[in-house]
Design a protein around this motif. Sequence first.
Motif, short mmCIF file in Angstrom:
data_model
loop_
_atom_site.label_atom_id
_atom_site.label_comp_id
_atom_site.label_asym_id
_atom_site.label_seq_id
_atom_site.Cartn_x
_atom_site.Cartn_y
_atom_site.Cartn_z
N LEU A 257 1.07 -19.76 -4.77
CA LEU A 257 2.41 -19.27 -5.13
C LEU A 257 3.30 -19.19 -3.89
N ARG A 261 6.78 -21.21 -3.17
CA ARG A 261 8.02 -20.52 -2.81
C ARG A 261 8.58 -21.06 -1.49
N VAL A 267 7.92 -22.49 -10.07
CA VAL A 267 6.71 -22.13 -10.83
C VAL A 267 7.13 -21.32 -12.03
N PRO A 268 6.89 -21.83 -13.26
CA PRO A 268 6.09 -23.01 -13.59
C PRO A 268 6.90 -24.29 -13.83
N ALA A 272 2.61 -25.43 -12.57
CA ALA A 272 2.01 -24.20 -13.11
C ALA A 272 0.79 -23.84 -12.28
N SER A 285 2.62 -10.05 -8.74
CA SER A 285 3.11 -11.18 -7.96
C SER A 285 4.37 -11.75 -8.61
N PRO A 287 6.11 -15.48 -9.48
CA PRO A 287 6.01 -14.91 -10.82
C PRO A 287 4.63 -14.30 -11.06
N LEU A 289 1.02 -13.71 -12.20
CA LEU A 289 0.01 -14.77 -12.19
C LEU A 289 -0.83 -14.82 -13.47
N ASP A 332 3.63 -15.33 -16.29
CA ASP A 332 4.78 -16.20 -16.06
C ASP A 332 4.51 -17.42 -15.21
N SER A 333 3.39 -17.44 -14.46
CA SER A 333 3.15 -18.57 -13.54
C SER A 333 2.74 -19.85 -14.26
N THR A 334 2.49 -19.76 -15.58
CA THR A 334 2.21 -20.97 -16.35
C THR A 334 3.16 -21.07 -17.54
#
Length: 334
Positions: A257, A261, A267-268, A272, A285, A287, A289, A332-334
């Motif tokens: 991540l 950044r 991301v995503p 992702a 984190s 976004p 995780l 949110d990371s995917t």
Amino acid sequence: MTSASSRVQMADVAREAGVARVTVSRVINTPDSVAPKTRDAVQAAILRLGFVPNLNAGALASRRSRIVGALVPTLSNAWFADTMDGLSVRLAAAGYQLLLGQTRYLPDEEERLVDAFIGRRVDAVVLTGTRHPPAVIAKLRQAAIPVVECWDLTDTPIDTVVGFSNFDAGTAVARHLADRGCINLAFIGADEDRSAKRLQGFRAGAQAMSLPTVRAHLMAPPSGIADGVGGLEALLRAWPGIDGVFCSNDTLALGALLAARNHGWAVPGRIAIAGFSDLPVAMASFPALTTIRIESHTLGEYTGELLASRLTGTSAEAARVHDLGFTLIARDST
């Protein structure tokens, strides 16, 4: 000079607490067999007098040390420390102490520590993972003490296994990323057995959905945030089309991540990222995780309860394989 505590004898504690000497012995060796009020009185007397039991003498007489030896690859990773904490709590409640050793992911070190545990007459051994040197397996079976392997599953444990399927966890992440529209998948992980099983499951899941070959970036364990940063950068340099990454632990995922950044990779939107273990920081984190949740403390508690019941003779547990499962936490990371 002889210390005050070494001059205090068990008979002195018995007189102070107003109980028989055998009761003091039971409080020290099998506290659950003594009524709470009496146990409290004896423990208070031990504290007032500064009595230190000679545990070696008790072990020689009873052939039991009331010590459980446990091996972890490293305590620098929070998930292993969390498991050992849960194990320690449950063993302590049953009157057992935990003796820890770190293998540093080295088979020779695992064998050396197992030799030390057996030499110290531990009552049981807890191992991390299900892959061990043949000599370790042979020595533990010859020692004829309870052995629990954890943090993985196998149909052929040395004695008992408590854990989850690392392979199935990898497959679940592949399916999740595919459901999110990812096509070109990659893996970042340490070059060790449990991580390898996650990669195998991840590749199997991608293959089942007719996705392209999963690319992998591996490093020597233990792994850290910097490895996640470098891993993602290396993958995208070699294969710019990668749009979904599974990291074998949350620490690596946090590094990935950070790399995204730093480079402005959304991301995503651009890529992702998913992790493994669900550390508290995963939710915080940016976004948040996506990760595989492993109840690491519960795993330790379960192992401790299982061992305590066997060692105290309160359970004749027949099951050899205990699957505690895992949960995919979509964020949110995917």
